[in-house]
Scaffold this motif. Sequence first.
Motif, mmCIF file in Angstrom:
data_model
loop_
_atom_site.group_PDB
_atom_site.id
_atom_site.type_symbol
_atom_site.label_atom_id
_atom_site.label_comp_id
_atom_site.label_asym_id
_atom_site.label_seq_id
_atom_site.Cartn_x
_atom_site.Cartn_y
_atom_site.Cartn_z
ATOM 1 N N ILE A 18 21.797 -14.527 -41.120
ATOM 2 C CA ILE A 18 22.621 -13.824 -42.103
ATOM 3 C C ILE A 18 21.793 -13.342 -43.286
ATOM 4 O O ILE A 18 22.035 -12.264 -43.839
ATOM 5 N N ILE A 19 20.794 -14.100 -43.659
ATOM 6 C CA ILE A 19 19.944 -13.710 -44.796
ATOM 7 C C ILE A 19 19.037 -12.540 -44.444
ATOM 8 O O ILE A 19 18.914 -11.570 -45.208
ATOM 9 N N PHE A 20 18.404 -12.614 -43.268
ATOM 10 C CA PHE A 20 17.346 -11.644 -42.959
ATOM 11 C C PHE A 20 17.822 -10.385 -42.231
ATOM 12 O O PHE A 20 17.128 -9.371 -42.266
ATOM 13 N N THR A 21 18.986 -10.418 -41.597
ATOM 14 C CA THR A 21 19.464 -9.212 -40.906
ATOM 15 C C THR A 21 19.712 -8.053 -41.874
ATOM 16 O O THR A 21 19.282 -6.915 -41.613
ATOM 17 N N PRO A 22 20.406 -8.268 -43.013
ATOM 18 C CA PRO A 22 20.580 -7.149 -43.959
ATOM 19 C C PRO A 22 19.253 -6.602 -44.478
ATOM 20 O O PRO A 22 19.126 -5.389 -44.691
ATOM 21 N N LEU A 23 18.280 -7.478 -44.695
ATOM 22 C CA LEU A 23 16.964 -7.027 -45.150
ATOM 23 C C LEU A 23 16.315 -6.131 -44.100
ATOM 24 O O LEU A 23 15.705 -5.108 -44.417
ATOM 25 N N PHE A 24 16.470 -6.528 -42.836
ATOM 26 C CA PHE A 24 15.907 -5.749 -41.738
ATOM 27 C C PHE A 24 16.611 -4.390 -41.621
ATOM 28 O O PHE A 24 15.965 -3.361 -41.391
ATOM 29 N N ILE A 25 17.933 -4.394 -41.791
ATOM 30 C CA ILE A 25 18.705 -3.143 -41.735
ATOM 31 C C ILE A 25 18.250 -2.191 -42.835
ATOM 32 O O ILE A 25 18.037 -0.993 -42.597
ATOM 33 N N ASN A 26 18.100 -2.700 -44.030
ATOM 34 C CA ASN A 26 17.651 -1.865 -45.149
ATOM 35 C C ASN A 26 16.255 -1.305 -44.895
ATOM 36 O O ASN A 26 15.976 -0.125 -45.178
ATOM 37 N N TYR A 27 15.376 -2.148 -44.365
ATOM 38 C CA TYR A 27 14.002 -1.707 -44.051
ATOM 39 C C TYR A 27 14.022 -0.586 -43.014
ATOM 40 O O TYR A 27 13.315 0.418 -43.148
ATOM 41 N N ALA A 28 14.857 -0.756 -41.969
ATOM 42 C CA ALA A 28 14.948 0.254 -40.909
ATOM 43 C C ALA A 28 15.459 1.587 -41.451
ATOM 44 O O ALA A 28 14.982 2.659 -41.064
ATOM 45 N N HIS A 29 16.413 1.521 -42.359
ATOM 46 C CA HIS A 29 16.934 2.761 -42.961
ATOM 47 C C HIS A 29 15.865 3.438 -43.818
ATOM 48 O O HIS A 29 15.733 4.677 -43.807
ATOM 49 N N GLN A 30 15.092 2.656 -44.547
ATOM 50 C CA GLN A 30 14.041 3.214 -45.388
ATOM 51 C C GLN A 30 12.970 3.909 -44.558
ATOM 52 O O GLN A 30 12.433 4.950 -44.945
ATOM 53 N N LYS A 31 12.676 3.319 -43.397
ATOM 54 C CA LYS A 31 11.644 3.880 -42.514
ATOM 55 C C LYS A 31 12.220 4.898 -41.533
ATOM 56 O O LYS A 31 11.488 5.447 -40.703
ATOM 57 N N ASN A 32 13.543 5.110 -41.617
ATOM 58 C CA ASN A 32 14.221 6.070 -40.731
ATOM 59 C C ASN A 32 13.983 5.733 -39.267
ATOM 60 O O ASN A 32 13.653 6.597 -38.437
ATOM 61 N N VAL A 33 14.136 4.460 -38.948
ATOM 62 C CA VAL A 33 13.942 3.974 -37.580
ATOM 63 C C VAL A 33 15.304 3.638 -36.999
ATOM 64 O O VAL A 33 15.979 2.715 -37.465
ATOM 65 N N GLY A 34 15.730 4.401 -35.995
ATOM 66 C CA GLY A 34 17.046 4.174 -35.416
ATOM 67 C C GLY A 34 17.074 4.358 -33.917
ATOM 68 O O GLY A 34 16.150 4.912 -33.314
ATOM 69 N N GLN A 35 18.154 3.898 -33.300
ATOM 70 C CA GLN A 35 18.334 3.935 -31.857
ATOM 71 C C GLN A 35 18.461 5.367 -31.337
ATOM 72 O O GLN A 35 19.148 6.203 -31.925
ATOM 73 N N MET A 36 17.794 5.644 -30.199
ATOM 74 C CA MET A 36 17.983 6.905 -29.492
ATOM 75 C C MET A 36 19.053 6.673 -28.435
ATOM 76 O O MET A 36 18.958 5.741 -27.632
ATOM 77 N N ILE A 37 20.088 7.483 -28.414
ATOM 78 C CA ILE A 37 21.219 7.300 -27.509
ATOM 79 C C ILE A 37 20.989 8.062 -26.203
ATOM 80 O O ILE A 37 20.494 9.192 -26.202
ATOM 81 N N ARG A 38 21.360 7.437 -25.072
ATOM 82 C CA ARG A 38 21.221 8.066 -23.758
ATOM 83 C C ARG A 38 21.982 9.392 -23.711
ATOM 84 O O ARG A 38 23.151 9.466 -24.062
ATOM 85 N N GLU A 39 21.307 10.436 -23.244
ATOM 86 C CA GLU A 39 21.940 11.756 -23.165
ATOM 87 C C GLU A 39 23.093 11.764 -22.161
ATOM 88 O O GLU A 39 24.077 12.476 -22.333
ATOM 89 N N GLU A 40 22.962 10.941 -21.076
ATOM 90 C CA GLU A 40 23.996 10.920 -20.046
ATOM 91 C C GLU A 40 25.116 9.937 -20.357
ATOM 92 O O GLU A 40 26.049 9.773 -19.572
ATOM 93 N N GLY A 41 25.023 9.279 -21.497
ATOM 94 C CA GLY A 41 26.043 8.303 -21.873
ATOM 95 C C GLY A 41 27.297 8.972 -22.407
ATOM 96 O O GLY A 41 27.374 10.199 -22.532
#
Length: 320
Positions: A18-41
Amino acid sequence: MNFLPMIGTAIFSLVLTIIFTPLFINYAHQKNVGQMIREEGPKWHEKKSGTPTMGGMVFDLAIVLTAVIVPLIMQDLGPQVLILDFILALYGFLGFFDDSIKLFKKQNEGLKAWQKLLGQIVGGVIFLVVYQHEKLPFSLNVLGFQLNVAWIYALFVLFWLIGFSNAVNLTDGIDGLVAGQATIAFGAYGIIAYVQAQYDVLIFCLAVVGALVGFFLFNKKPAKIFMGDMGSLALGGALAAVSILLHHELSLLFIGLIFVVETASVILQVISFKTTGKRIFKMSPLHHHFELSGWSEWKIDIVFWTIGLVMAVVSLWVIL
């Protein structure tokens, strides 16, 4: 083992996540790192593109730390909990490379199949070395019959670790599904470990349950973060390893029925399409079939979790 260390183990893992997940989420947003979604999905999954992934890194670390620190405090850090930590970490590491390639190349394809398989096999072989060192039985109980052929059992262990690692990975396709189902499965094996007085395995299961409950708070729909292959591959491998160390390997076919059915749906879909040119399901894995049939992600989650919970309870009733 009394209940205080058990509760403390789950809470410690829960709090870390619970402590570190929000920190990781914020870091990912800052670095613009996100999931690529399947085109056939499913088309409505496109809005999930950009959601932070690799959340498995957080709960993998929480589990390993908890499953090392708690046994050290209790002066009971043995080979079994260490090999469980190792499988979780190694399979998570494979997932890390898989996720990283996807993110770096901005695509939904990561490691090649043979690369992932090789890493899983290496992990399985090391698991077998520790298993043999601990003089654990190379036998498989099949409907009351003991199969005592060491090399067959060794191949079975490799198949089990690789198979369920990939099965959980396939199941991870909608918000919260794997987090909830894996919590049920590890909880069931935690009860078996407690009854067998295998407290090192119990500690590991409790660490997983605590971490997944914490992660679910951020992974439930609408997910703020995905676990990625780093989480699903690790959970699947660890789940198979737990079933092996508790010598209730085949019970995973029932306790982990959802994972089995999801994998079977993919296999049947491929066979049907290649042999007849027709698809059995609107889309595989199975959860996507129900999505395309009009079910909401929450409905799929609840129905699948209910089935998983019922199967876990029935399995425990039979085993215990």
